[in-house]
Write an enzyme that holds these catalytic residues in place. Structure first.
Site, PDB file in Angstrom:
ATOM      1  N   HIS A 178       2.070   4.553  12.882  1.00 47.72           N
ATOM      2  CA  HIS A 178       0.937   5.556  12.874  1.00 47.72           C
ATOM      3  C   HIS A 178       1.195   6.777  13.539  1.00 47.72           C
ATOM      4  CE1 HIS A 178      -2.480   2.453  11.254  1.00 47.72           C
ATOM      5  NE2 HIS A 178      -1.336   2.676  10.509  1.00 47.72           N
ATOM      6  N   ASP A 184       5.610   2.606   7.252  1.00 49.98           N
ATOM      7  CA  ASP A 184       4.228   2.023   7.062  1.00 49.98           C
ATOM      8  C   ASP A 184       3.466   3.151   5.889  1.00 49.98           C
ATOM      9  OD1 ASP A 184       1.707   1.001   7.120  1.00 49.98           O
ATOM     10  OD2 ASP A 184       1.199   1.619   9.056  1.00 49.98           O
ATOM     11  N   ASP A 241       4.104  -5.071   3.550  1.00 43.61           N
ATOM     12  CA  ASP A 241       3.834  -3.966   4.672  1.00 43.61           C
ATOM     13  C   ASP A 241       4.512  -3.825   5.889  1.00 43.61           C
ATOM     14  OD1 ASP A 241       2.158  -2.010   5.968  1.00 43.61           O
ATOM     15  OD2 ASP A 241       0.197  -3.224   5.649  1.00 43.61           O
ATOM     16  N   HIS A 260       0.831  -1.187  -0.097  1.00 43.18           N
ATOM     17  CA  HIS A 260      -0.191   0.061   0.121  1.00 43.18           C
ATOM     18  C   HIS A 260       0.974   1.292   0.065  1.00 43.18           C
ATOM     19  CE1 HIS A 260       0.078   1.381   4.403  1.00 43.18           C
ATOM     20  NE2 HIS A 260       0.232   0.184   4.572  1.00 43.18           N
ATOM     21  N   GLU A 286      -5.708   1.719   2.076  1.00 41.67           N
ATOM     22  CA  GLU A 286      -5.277   0.658   2.852  1.00 41.67           C
ATOM     23  C   GLU A 286      -5.517   1.222   4.143  1.00 41.67           C
ATOM     24  OE1 GLU A 286      -2.943  -2.111   5.622  1.00 41.67           O
ATOM     25  OE2 GLU A 286      -3.055   0.065   5.211  1.00 41.67           O
ATOM     26  N   GLU A 287      -5.275   2.192   4.748  1.00 37.20           N
ATOM     27  CA  GLU A 287      -5.279   2.748   6.116  1.00 37.20           C
ATOM     28  C   GLU A 287      -6.657   2.821   6.377  1.00 37.20           C
ATOM     29  OE1 GLU A 287      -2.923   2.140   8.120  1.00 37.20           O
ATOM     30  OE2 GLU A 287      -1.112   2.692   7.108  1.00 37.20           O
TER      31      GLU A 287
END
Length: 472
Positions: free
Chosen positions: A285, A135, A198, A123, A169-170
């Site tokens: 994140h 990420d 990922d 992603h 994706e998130e």
């Protein structure tokens, strides 16, 4: 990686902590020899990360799917791929995606059998909180440099390779889900496996493989095994990234990951280094997921493992070898005593009460009606010239069990990788020929093991006969 917001009983989300991986793990030359895959230059992978970081900096500090940072990321990757000769498509996500999300980016190398496709994806979007370098800049950049390396090497292809960079994706795996749903059943059937990447540069990371014992995972595991990494199953990532929509449609999947917010165990720290009790990625994140949040050693190993898998699955090795499988499996019909089989060789014979598939002898594993495990093995060399190789065997499953629950099991393993699992549920009235793919082991010597495991009551016999290695 998508955060799992609701879990029925056990939360898979924990937070990732910083640590140092052991310097001793400088990559040695892999012992795997099935295909001359290139060494992917990790400095070039990092150069792509630098560009993604700069894109985020110009667009509010992130590359979320609905923002200009994501669209600029798509433009960067697309420009590189088009210049390298790929057929590149932007696929708008017209249903299921967040309003305003940018497109998926699909790139196909226009060589090899178009009916046999191996797909590799990552992603490209990130969260709002930061630039998303691990990420998932890490997976996106590793994938991009692999695609460019394939184009630069321009090898003779036997199968088709398709790369994908997913949107949204998130927000729920939305871009990949849209892609798989939009395919016709015929086009889905052409995809023989999907590989996902990922978070492959977590600073306190481990070495994780999706569905590590599956046939799809075999080349990925073989490469990391060759580096002595002792990879583990990616339990944290199950159902949380873009491989999941493919799984939902029955397409085999695997992939690499180094971990998100779950915490490293003491056993993992002992074998991989780093800090036990701390998260695999301390900046999961968060705004600190910047270029300083990249483990270059892990990124290098993942990038090279991707290349190895691409070459195994789709490239003609050019070794000049032949694929003569005659006699590769010794005494496959069990007619010449027990050698070279090892293990519970008393299971081999002319047993009363059951019939062989051919000849007079077979291996009768299980059938005891009590808690037991019986195995037979032999070491086989798969010729280096075999671009496709399979292990074929005839199996009759006879059981006193009933219903749809698997009580007694039969497995086929190559080394430590389980390639097939059957059970009492698969019982039938006679022998059925089955096979497993050994193409990933071309040029290697591997121990093949057949194992029957029974529970405490009601017998299931697994009658094995006429085992052979085949070209194709």
């Amino acid at each position: 990686m998508k955060r799992r917001f609701a879990v029925a009983s056990v939360s898979l989300a924990v937070v990732l902590g910083c640590g140092t991986l052991p310097a001793a793990a400088a990559d040695s030359t892999p012992t795997v020899t099935a295909a001359a895959a290139p060494d992917v230059d990790v400095n070039k992978v990092r150069a792509h990360l630098n560009e993604l970081s700069a894109i985020a900096a110009r667009n509010g500090g992130n590359r979320r799917s609905t923002g200009q940072g994501y669209r600029d990321s798509v433009a960067y990757v697309k420009g590189k791929l088009q210049a390298a000769g790929y057929t590149v498509t932007e696929q708008p996500c017209t249903s299921g995606c967040t309003s305003g999300a940018g497109p998926n980016l699909i790139a196909e190398w226009p060589k090899g059998d178009a009916n046999t496709v191996y797909m590799f994806g990552a992603h490209l979007d990130g969260v709002s909180a930061g630039p998303g370098m691990n990420d998932n800049g890490s997976g996106s950049a590793a994938l991009l440099e692999n695609a460019l390396t394939l184009a630069q090497q321009n090898p003779d292809m036997r199968n088709r390779v398709r790369f994908a960079w997913w949107t949204d994706e998130e927000q729920g795996l939305n871009g990949s889900d849209f892609y798989v749903r939009a395919l016709s059943s015929t086009e889905r059937a052409k995809i023989k496996a999907y590989y996902n990447f990922d978070m492959v540069a977590s600073t306190n990371g481990g070495y994780f493989i999706n569905h590590i014992t599956s046939a799809a995972a075999a080349p990925m595991k073989a490469y990391w095994d060759s580096l002595g990494l002792q990879p583990e199953e990616n339990t944290e990532g199950a159902g949380r990234s873009d491989d999941y929509p493919f799984e939902q449609y029955g397409i085999p999947t695997s992939g690499y990951a180094m971990g998100a917010s779950a915490r490293k165990t003491s056993a993992q720290a002992a074998k991989w280094g780093g800090t036990s009790g701390s998260a695999y990625d301390p900046c999961y994140h968060r705004s600190c997921d910047t270029l300083t949040n990249i483990n270059t050693t892990g990124l290098d190993r993942a990038s090279d493992g991707i290349a190895y898998t691409v070459w195994q699955r789709a490239v003609n090795t050019g070794t000049g070898g032949t694929c003569d499988t005659t006699g590769a499996v010794g005494n496959g019909g069990f007619e010449s005593g027990t050698s070279p089989w090892t293990g519970n060789t008393a299971t081999i014979g002319a047993h009363a009460g059951q019939a062989p598939h051919g000849g007079t002898r077979f291996a009768w594993l299980g059938g005891n009606g009590s808690t037991s495990t019986e195995s037979i093995s032999q070491t086989v060399t798969v010729p280096s010239g075999c671009t496709r190789a399979s292990l074929a065997y005839w199996l009759h499953i006879d059981t006193d069990e009933s219903g749809s629950r698997a009580y007694d099991r039969f497995t086929v393993r190559a080394g430590g990788t389980t390639l097939a699992t059957l059970s009492n549920v698969d019982a039938g009235s006679g022998y059925v020929q089955r096979s497993v793919d050994l193409s990933a082991y071309a040029g290697q010597t591997v121990t093949l093991t057949f194992t029957a495991t029974e529970d405490y009551t009601l017998q299931t016999g697994f009658l094995l006969d006429d085992v052979s290695l085949r070209n194709g």
